[in-house]
Structure formats: structure tokens, C-alpha cells
Design a protein around this motif. Sequence first.
Motif, PDB file in Angstrom:
ATOM      1  N   ILE A   1      -8.286 -23.076  11.316  1.00 29.39           N
ATOM      2  CA  ILE A   1      -7.803 -22.704  12.948  1.00 29.39           C
ATOM      3  C   ILE A   1      -7.405 -21.081  13.030  1.00 29.39           C
ATOM      4  CG2 ILE A   1      -6.569 -24.830  13.811  1.00 29.39           C
ATOM      5  CD1 ILE A   1      -3.762 -22.921  13.455  1.00 29.39           C
ATOM      6  N   ASN A   2      -8.025 -20.751  14.858  1.00 28.27           N
ATOM      7  CA  ASN A   2      -7.969 -18.833  14.530  1.00 28.27           C
ATOM      8  C   ASN A   2      -7.369 -18.418  15.442  1.00 28.27           C
ATOM      9  OD1 ASN A   2     -10.630 -19.163  13.394  1.00 28.27           O
ATOM     10  ND2 ASN A   2     -10.519 -17.997  15.635  1.00 28.27           N
ATOM     11  N   ALA A   3      -7.142 -17.613  16.456  1.00 33.99           N
ATOM     12  CA  ALA A   3      -7.179 -16.932  18.031  1.00 33.99           C
ATOM     13  C   ALA A   3      -8.110 -16.487  17.706  1.00 33.99           C
ATOM     14  CB  ALA A   3      -6.275 -16.175  17.697  1.00 33.99           C
ATOM     15  N   GLU A   4      -8.930 -17.028  18.681  1.00 34.80           N
ATOM     16  CA  GLU A   4     -10.537 -16.067  19.432  1.00 34.80           C
ATOM     17  C   GLU A   4     -10.261 -14.399  19.903  1.00 34.80           C
ATOM     18  OE1 GLU A   4     -13.508 -16.287  18.522  1.00 34.80           O
ATOM     19  OE2 GLU A   4     -13.238 -17.676  17.595  1.00 34.80           O
ATOM     20  N   VAL A   5     -11.577 -14.174  20.600  1.00 31.09           N
ATOM     21  CA  VAL A   5     -11.099 -12.851  20.860  1.00 31.09           C
ATOM     22  C   VAL A   5     -11.020 -12.672  22.228  1.00 31.09           C
ATOM     23  CG1 VAL A   5     -13.348 -11.193  21.872  1.00 31.09           C
ATOM     24  CG2 VAL A   5     -14.011 -12.787  19.801  1.00 31.09           C
ATOM     25  N   ALA A   6     -10.844 -13.320  23.171  1.00 25.14           N
ATOM     26  CA  ALA A   6     -10.321 -13.445  24.366  1.00 25.14           C
ATOM     27  C   ALA A   6      -9.044 -14.243  24.570  1.00 25.14           C
ATOM     28  CB  ALA A   6     -10.763 -14.640  25.252  1.00 25.14           C
ATOM     29  N   THR A   7      -8.031 -13.709  25.483  1.00 21.97           N
ATOM     30  CA  THR A   7      -6.555 -13.756  25.712  1.00 21.97           C
ATOM     31  C   THR A   7      -6.184 -15.111  25.793  1.00 21.97           C
ATOM     32  OG1 THR A   7      -6.125 -11.526  26.645  1.00 21.97           O
ATOM     33  CG2 THR A   7      -4.391 -13.335  26.721  1.00 21.97           C
ATOM     34  N   GLY A   8      -5.643 -15.850  25.411  1.00 22.09           N
ATOM     35  CA  GLY A   8      -4.806 -17.806  25.262  1.00 22.09           C
ATOM     36  C   GLY A   8      -6.240 -17.885  24.986  1.00 22.09           C
ATOM     37  N   GLN A   9      -7.347 -17.990  23.945  1.00 20.42           N
ATOM     38  CA  GLN A   9      -8.264 -18.657  23.513  1.00 20.42           C
ATOM     39  C   GLN A   9      -8.002 -18.857  22.377  1.00 20.42           C
ATOM     40  OE1 GLN A   9     -12.503 -16.432  23.635  1.00 20.42           O
ATOM     41  NE2 GLN A   9     -12.977 -18.328  23.941  1.00 20.42           N
ATOM     42  N   TRP A  10      -8.814 -19.897  21.876  1.00 22.26           N
ATOM     43  CA  TRP A  10      -8.070 -20.194  19.996  1.00 22.26           C
ATOM     44  C   TRP A  10      -9.628 -21.280  19.746  1.00 22.26           C
ATOM     45  CZ3 TRP A  10      -4.032 -19.348  17.298  1.00 22.26           C
ATOM     46  CH2 TRP A  10      -2.737 -18.567  18.033  1.00 22.26           C
ATOM     47  N   GLU A  11      -9.311 -21.933  18.429  1.00 23.34           N
ATOM     48  CA  GLU A  11     -10.992 -22.243  18.061  1.00 23.34           C
ATOM     49  C   GLU A  11      -9.871 -23.020  16.943  1.00 23.34           C
ATOM     50  OE1 GLU A  11     -14.437 -20.581  16.715  1.00 23.34           O
ATOM     51  OE2 GLU A  11     -13.428 -21.053  15.035  1.00 23.34           O
TER      52      GLU A  11
ATOM     53  N   GLY B   1     -10.399  -7.862  22.370  1.00 26.25           N
ATOM     54  CA  GLY B   1     -10.529  -7.105  20.888  1.00 26.25           C
ATOM     55  C   GLY B   1      -9.111  -6.681  20.423  1.00 26.25           C
ATOM     56  N   PRO B   2      -8.129  -7.159  20.309  1.00 26.30           N
ATOM     57  CA  PRO B   2      -7.340  -7.170  19.746  1.00 26.30           C
ATOM     58  C   PRO B   2      -6.425  -8.703  19.717  1.00 26.30           C
ATOM     59  CG  PRO B   2      -5.961  -6.840  21.889  1.00 26.30           C
ATOM     60  CD  PRO B   2      -7.701  -6.381  22.263  1.00 26.30           C
ATOM     61  N   TYR B   3      -6.952  -9.412  20.086  1.00 23.09           N
ATOM     62  CA  TYR B   3      -6.533 -10.592  20.098  1.00 23.09           C
ATOM     63  C   TYR B   3      -7.091 -11.663  18.904  1.00 23.09           C
ATOM     64  CZ  TYR B   3      -4.847  -9.421  24.777  1.00 23.09           C
ATOM     65  OH  TYR B   3      -5.402  -8.055  25.734  1.00 23.09           O
ATOM     66  N   TYR B   4      -8.410 -11.383  18.614  1.00 26.88           N
ATOM     67  CA  TYR B   4      -8.704 -11.952  17.131  1.00 26.88           C
ATOM     68  C   TYR B   4      -8.055 -12.476  16.248  1.00 26.88           C
ATOM     69  CZ  TYR B   4     -12.581 -13.180  14.359  1.00 26.88           C
ATOM     70  OH  TYR B   4     -13.145 -14.402  13.023  1.00 26.88           O
TER      71      TYR B   4
ATOM     72  N   ALA C   1       3.691 -11.213  19.609  1.00 22.51           N
ATOM     73  CA  ALA C   1       3.292 -11.931  20.687  1.00 22.51           C
ATOM     74  C   ALA C   1       2.933 -10.865  21.607  1.00 22.51           C
ATOM     75  CB  ALA C   1       5.008 -11.993  20.895  1.00 22.51           C
ATOM     76  N   LYS C   2       2.167  -9.998  21.715  1.00 20.72           N
ATOM     77  CA  LYS C   2       2.072  -9.151  22.248  1.00 20.72           C
ATOM     78  C   LYS C   2       0.599  -9.631  22.605  1.00 20.72           C
ATOM     79  CE  LYS C   2       2.476  -4.317  21.932  1.00 20.72           C
ATOM     80  NZ  LYS C   2       2.122  -2.837  21.792  1.00 20.72           N
ATOM     81  N   ASN C   3      -0.147 -10.153  21.180  1.00 19.63           N
ATOM     82  CA  ASN C   3      -1.638 -10.872  20.950  1.00 19.63           C
ATOM     83  C   ASN C   3      -1.888 -12.325  20.879  1.00 19.63           C
ATOM     84  OD1 ASN C   3      -2.619  -7.500  21.368  1.00 19.63           O
ATOM     85  ND2 ASN C   3      -1.803  -7.771  19.190  1.00 19.63           N
ATOM     86  N   ALA C   4      -1.217 -12.814  20.494  1.00 18.25           N
ATOM     87  CA  ALA C   4      -1.100 -13.940  20.175  1.00 18.25           C
ATOM     88  C   ALA C   4      -0.847 -14.889  21.096  1.00 18.25           C
ATOM     89  CB  ALA C   4      -0.613 -14.478  18.810  1.00 18.25           C
ATOM     90  N   TYR C   5      -0.950 -16.030  22.079  1.00 19.41           N
ATOM     91  CA  TYR C   5      -0.548 -16.473  23.335  1.00 19.41           C
ATOM     92  C   TYR C   5      -0.372 -18.309  22.832  1.00 19.41           C
ATOM     93  CZ  TYR C   5      -0.147 -12.011  25.391  1.00 19.41           C
ATOM     94  OH  TYR C   5      -0.170 -11.161  25.542  1.00 19.41           O
ATOM     95  N   GLY C   6       0.534 -19.553  22.519  1.00 16.83           N
ATOM     96  CA  GLY C   6       0.732 -20.388  22.493  1.00 16.83           C
ATOM     97  C   GLY C   6       0.490 -20.921  20.986  1.00 16.83           C
ATOM     98  N   ARG C   7       0.849 -19.835  20.346  1.00 16.84           N
ATOM     99  CA  ARG C   7       0.603 -20.186  18.795  1.00 16.84           C
ATOM    100  C   ARG C   7       1.394 -21.919  18.539  1.00 16.84           C
ATOM    101  NH1 ARG C   7      -0.586 -17.556  14.469  1.00 16.84           N
ATOM    102  NH2 ARG C   7      -0.854 -16.012  15.507  1.00 16.84           N
ATOM    103  N   ALA C   8       2.680 -22.205  19.227  1.00 18.08           N
ATOM    104  CA  ALA C   8       3.736 -23.108  19.132  1.00 18.08           C
ATOM    105  C   ALA C   8       2.980 -24.198  19.789  1.00 18.08           C
ATOM    106  CB  ALA C   8       4.457 -23.153  19.930  1.00 18.08           C
ATOM    107  N   ILE C   9       1.855 -24.408  20.431  1.00 14.77           N
ATOM    108  CA  ILE C   9       1.031 -25.786  20.739  1.00 14.77           C
ATOM    109  C   ILE C   9      -0.224 -25.833  19.579  1.00 14.77           C
ATOM    110  CG2 ILE C   9      -0.939 -26.531  22.585  1.00 14.77           C
ATOM    111  CD1 ILE C   9       0.484 -25.069  24.573  1.00 14.77           C
TER     112      ILE C   9
ATOM    113  N   PRO D   1      -6.317 -17.910  31.906  1.00 13.62           N
ATOM    114  CA  PRO D   1      -5.844 -18.206  30.476  1.00 13.62           C
ATOM    115  C   PRO D   1      -4.386 -18.029  30.778  1.00 13.62           C
ATOM    116  CG  PRO D   1      -7.953 -17.498  30.697  1.00 13.62           C
ATOM    117  CD  PRO D   1      -6.935 -17.877  32.105  1.00 13.62           C
ATOM    118  N   ILE D   2      -3.261 -18.567  29.472  1.00  3.37           N
ATOM    119  CA  ILE D   2      -1.944 -18.478  29.165  1.00  3.37           C
ATOM    120  C   ILE D   2      -1.818 -16.562  28.409  1.00  3.37           C
ATOM    121  CG2 ILE D   2      -0.635 -20.161  29.029  1.00  3.37           C
ATOM    122  CD1 ILE D   2      -1.018 -19.948  26.576  1.00  3.37           C
ATOM    123  N   GLY D   3      -0.969 -15.889  29.045  1.00  4.35           N
ATOM    124  CA  GLY D   3      -1.199 -14.452  29.426  1.00  4.35           C
ATOM    125  C   GLY D   3      -1.327 -13.810  29.557  1.00  4.35           C
TER     126      GLY D   3
END
Length: 381
Positions: A200-210, A166-169, A174-182, A153-155
Motif C-alpha cells: 500500500i502507499n499514499a498517492e500523488v494527490a491529497t487523500g489518494q491511496w493505492e 508533490g508532498p503527498y506521495y 499529519a500535514k501530508n497523509a490523510y486517512g491512514r487509520a482507514i 477528498p479528505i485533507g
Amino acid sequence: MQFGRYLEKKLENFRLSAFFALQIRHNKNLKRMSVSKLEYIWLDGYKPTQSLRSKTKIEKGYDGTLENTPMWSFDGSSTEQAPGGSSDCLLKPVFVTNDPQRKNAYLVMCEVLNPDGTPHESNGRATIEDDDNDFWFGFEQEYFLWNPETDRPIGFPEGGFPRPQGPYYCSVGAKNAYGRAIVEEHLDACLDAGLNVEGINAEVATGQWEFQIFAKGARQAGDEIWVARYLLERIGEKYGIAINWHCKPLGNLDWNGSGMHANFSNGAMREAGNRETFEKICEAFRPVIREHIEVYGPDNHLRLTGKHETAAIHEFTYGISDRGASIRIPISTIERGWRGRLEDRRPNSAADPYKVAARIVTTVKSAAVELAVLEEEVGVA
């Protein structure tokens, strides 16, 4: 005097030349505007996970309506849907919307038919029995943004791991959210295409979204999820990022998998007004665990372990606000006086929303006769 008439004649000729030049340009523009690009999208026959396929058809004088979208065909021998000696498969348009990323263009979701016009065996949409759109579905589509070069995954740092999840959801920064532009570009494209994305939201794992999509009608919900997936894949091409739909792409590690939770209701649930109706519907799912798991996505045994907000794959449970249950009864349903929806948390991120919806519709309908008796027992009008 003659010189004056000569100038007038010249001026008249100039005006006519300018007029005709503008007319020619106008006609060329009209001709260009009347040409449309139709991107026909369908699902191939690969197992256990079908992939998206698409190709462009140029149409003149196209008005953007489904009824005027022509059938087309493709080489099914190249998509695991036909033998080489009889390779033609038909594309039946079922959903049309504008393509926000191309000029004069449309996205056309299709069912795959056999040459005789019957549904192809890979056609999950044709199995949905919801002709009156009584069923409403909201799908929560999770996915990983995936770096093809590192196959992670990116990140994720090359050759290592990021900080534990833990901190990614729903994270920011930039330390926690990866790929927001996409993700943001995808959201805009979906909204511009008229898809009913609800968030939309960032999910629990690094580079995971919904992203979440809601539709009134099981087929419509499936159409919109597949078109949204297509747009995300295409946007990923631009960034050199793949979309990983696998439910547990990091294997048996302490990282969340990806799901496609299915929120659903029908008229009986939206008007029930009693707990018994919802419990009766939930119980209808208990004897058909295997039938549901069969269409809830491949490799689900890796995800449905009883950990990471999942129920065990061979068990069936339900409960109020229970994210570790097979089916969650949302608190909003209780607050509305037992009127609303249920959430089946078992479908995974690679599942076909058509097949998921078809199976849920069948199971809920199997409780219909018992529900009618139940309503008399509890005095529901």
C-alpha cells in the motif's frame, strides 16, 4: 449415618445438575458455532460503472469450501439486471474466504447468472479465457478517501484547496497523509482474509491511496480486487468516509487522477529471453486501442490526456520505464534478461478487473501464432 447418606445424595445430585448444565451449555455453543454467516457479493447491472451489492445468508454446518457453498438468488429488477415480471437472477459462488470482521463468517464472491444458468450480460468474469491460469496479473488499485459532507477528498479544507500536489506521495505525518487509520485497517482486513496484497502507499494527490494485489490466474486476480474493494467500502462506512473510484473526481484541475495499472505476464513472457517477444506482444495492442479503452473504465478521456503520467487516450505507445506510455516495460523485465511482465497503464480506477483481464488475455493470445514463428527466427528454445 442417615444424615451422611443424605449429604452424599445431595452432593451427587449437585454434581449431576452441574454436569447437565455444562452439557447443555456445551451443546448450545456447538450449535452456535455451527451457524455461519455467508456474505454473498456480486456486481450489479448499472452502467457505465457497476457497483458492489451484497447480502447475508445463514448456513448451518458450513465447512468454508467453495464446493459446499450453495447457489443463491436475488431480485435483479432492483439492480438493473432483470425486468420486474421475471426478476430472479442466480448467484454462483466462485471465490470464498473468511470474513475477518464478523464472527463465524465468510465472504463469497459470485458471478451473476440468468435463470437458465447462462452468464448474465453484466458478468465480466465469464468472459475470461484463461482456463489454465497461465496469465498472472498484478493490479495497482488507486482511490480517493472522500468526505460525503464536503464532497471532496479528505485533507481538502472546506471551500478551498490544500497545498499543490508533490508532498503527498508516500508521505508521512499529519500535514501530508490523510486517512491512514482507514488504510491500515483495510490492509489488515485483506491480509486476515487471505488476499494476496503486496503493498500500500499514499498517492500523488491529497487523500489518494493505492493497494496492490497479485494473483496467478486472471479470474483469481479479479476476485481478490473486488473483495478488497468490498472490504474498503465496508470499513469506510464505519468512519463515515466514502470511497471514490472515479478516475478524475476533481475534474480538469492540476490533480492526478486514479488508475488501476494492470501488470501482466504469461508463460511466453516469463520465459522469453529476448526483446523481440515483448515488442511483438506490445504491437498486438496497437490495432485494438478502441477495444481496450471500452473496458478500461468510464470517463477515461478525462484522465488519459498525456499529462500526469498518462498517455493520450487515442494513441498507443510503449517504452522501457516510461510512465507516460500506454504500456511500460519495467526495468526488472530487462534485468532478468527480457523475462517478466508488462504494465498496461491505461485501465482506470473504476474499471472492472475481470473485463480488463479478459481483454488483455485476448490481445496477448492474438500474438501467439506470430510469437511461435518469431521464436524460431531468434532461436528461442
